[in-house]
Design an enzyme around this catalytic site. Sequence first.
Site, mmCIF file in Angstrom:
data_model
loop_
_atom_site.group_PDB
_atom_site.id
_atom_site.type_symbol
_atom_site.label_atom_id
_atom_site.label_comp_id
_atom_site.label_asym_id
_atom_site.label_seq_id
_atom_site.Cartn_x
_atom_site.Cartn_y
_atom_site.Cartn_z
ATOM 1 C CE LYS A 160 -3.889 1.756 2.841
ATOM 2 N NZ LYS A 160 -4.696 1.417 4.046
ATOM 3 C CB SER A 171 -7.918 3.238 3.462
ATOM 4 O OG SER A 171 -7.007 2.627 4.367
ATOM 5 C CB SER A 181 -8.107 0.210 6.230
ATOM 6 O OG SER A 181 -8.839 1.405 6.322
#
Length: 544
Positions: free
Chosen positions: A126, A207, A231
């Site tokens: 990420k 997220s 997330s």
Amino acid sequence: MQRRNFLKTGSLAGLTLSTLAIASCNTTPADKKQDEPSANEKPDDFALNEVTIDTLQQKMQSKEYTSRSITEMYLKRINDIDKSGPKLNAVIELNKDVLSIADAMDKERAAGKVRGPLHGIPVLIKDNISTGDTMHTTAGSLAIGDNIYKQDAFIIQKLRAAGAVLLGKTNLSEWANFRSTHSTSAWSSRGGQTKCPYILDRNPSGSSAGSGSAASANFCAIAIGTETDGSIVSPSSVNGLVGIKPTVGLWSRTGIIPISKTQDTAGPMGRTVRDAAILLGALTGEDPADSYTAASKGKVEADYTKFLDANGLQGKRIGIEKSAMKLGPAMDGLFQQAIDTLKSKGATIVEVELNKQLKPIGNAEFTVLLYEFKDGLNKYLSTATSKVKSLADVIAFNKQNEAKAMPFFKQETLELAEKKGDLNQKEYLDALQKTTGITRKAIDSILKENNLDAIAAPTNGFAGCIDLVNGDYDNGFSFSSPAAMAGYPHITIPMGYAHGLPAGISFISSAYKEGDIIKLGYAYEQASKKRVKPAFKVDLLGQV
């Protein structure tokens, strides 16, 4: 952060119930039958579809593949599907050094050195996890789009030491969805909107949207996401993946753009429990720069695959969250099938009411995160290479570049955080005691009083429609907050599908009980086998 409903109505917003939305996002001809193929549909015959880490190791050992050839196949896959084709927009940046890393791992293997199960395996991470290379670390924000960090995050040091090939970085909800109460998950000003690979007009959740979409679409062997509240587990559930949110402190957070020092953690997102367990064990370790990891001493397993037991449900007692048993016909059917599977493999089911015990928390979690975000982000940016050096600078940049940085929603969450004081404020300390204190007591007491091995529920509702105008909407349910606020481990496993949309089942337990919930999750996975690769449909009614 998972979605704006958390920010709108407090930490328990996701635990309120409503009809699960599965309506089509786009207009489709009425005579178009669901699952009817289009004339130009092409079979997805990618050679590495659904491949596991173990299989890749076997193929490299037999010399059928090399790390370089595997990496090149994934690079072509990303080009064909992420940047062309369906355009998932999951990968925000590829690593310029990726082929040289793969070559180095091949040379080591040829010389008889294999570092472990991740040797030569491509991994996506990420874009809020720092790397000391040519890649940017931006949390999806144009405000720090120039940030090329000086060194690897602690877990990336561990990842490289394990022999993994760092393929690139994935898109995310900007600032891990901690920018606005009207945000759209999976959108960032740097990376744009990521899509769900099952149905392209659906949101892959956030997220860790890019990691979820990419791993599900077979862009990598396994990916890394981060979670503050939902997330990892939410995009894993929505994208048909296994996701593990570890106990806070099992993995170091040093070098990761923060929201909350008490809740943040990175974790694995993959297609099987075994793959997720392999990555989980490889990145554990005490980090002097992250004091929370000190508590993991003596509680960490070097190899979590030892908990993979197909009979792991036999004799176990699992609490079922009562409020999750009436969510709507589609989800209720999947959850009941999951409960039946648990029973068939020897588990005893006990109804519990964790939700009810957490109601007094109200908005306290949001208050904690506002304070900790400001404190943590200012510390991170002070060491970053970006010209933007503080939260105040981020806010100012966004205002000055509103057309590009804030075309759909604004930054009221950032502004609320900037108004907060330091971490000695009574408001912060009171809120922190309420969130962690109440949640840990509630989970621990339910487990102890009912002699339970874990508490289970659907992870969250089905994927919602992408709506950049109105932002995210409540998709019915979320089970992320209890383990998130407590800092406890959480695993989600594919539970099934309705109308082509995946949903996961969650297991949570007390601190450092990763082995226990991995055992339960693996036994459920092996008994149910619900993972199905995505079809890249344009909309719910079956257009491809």
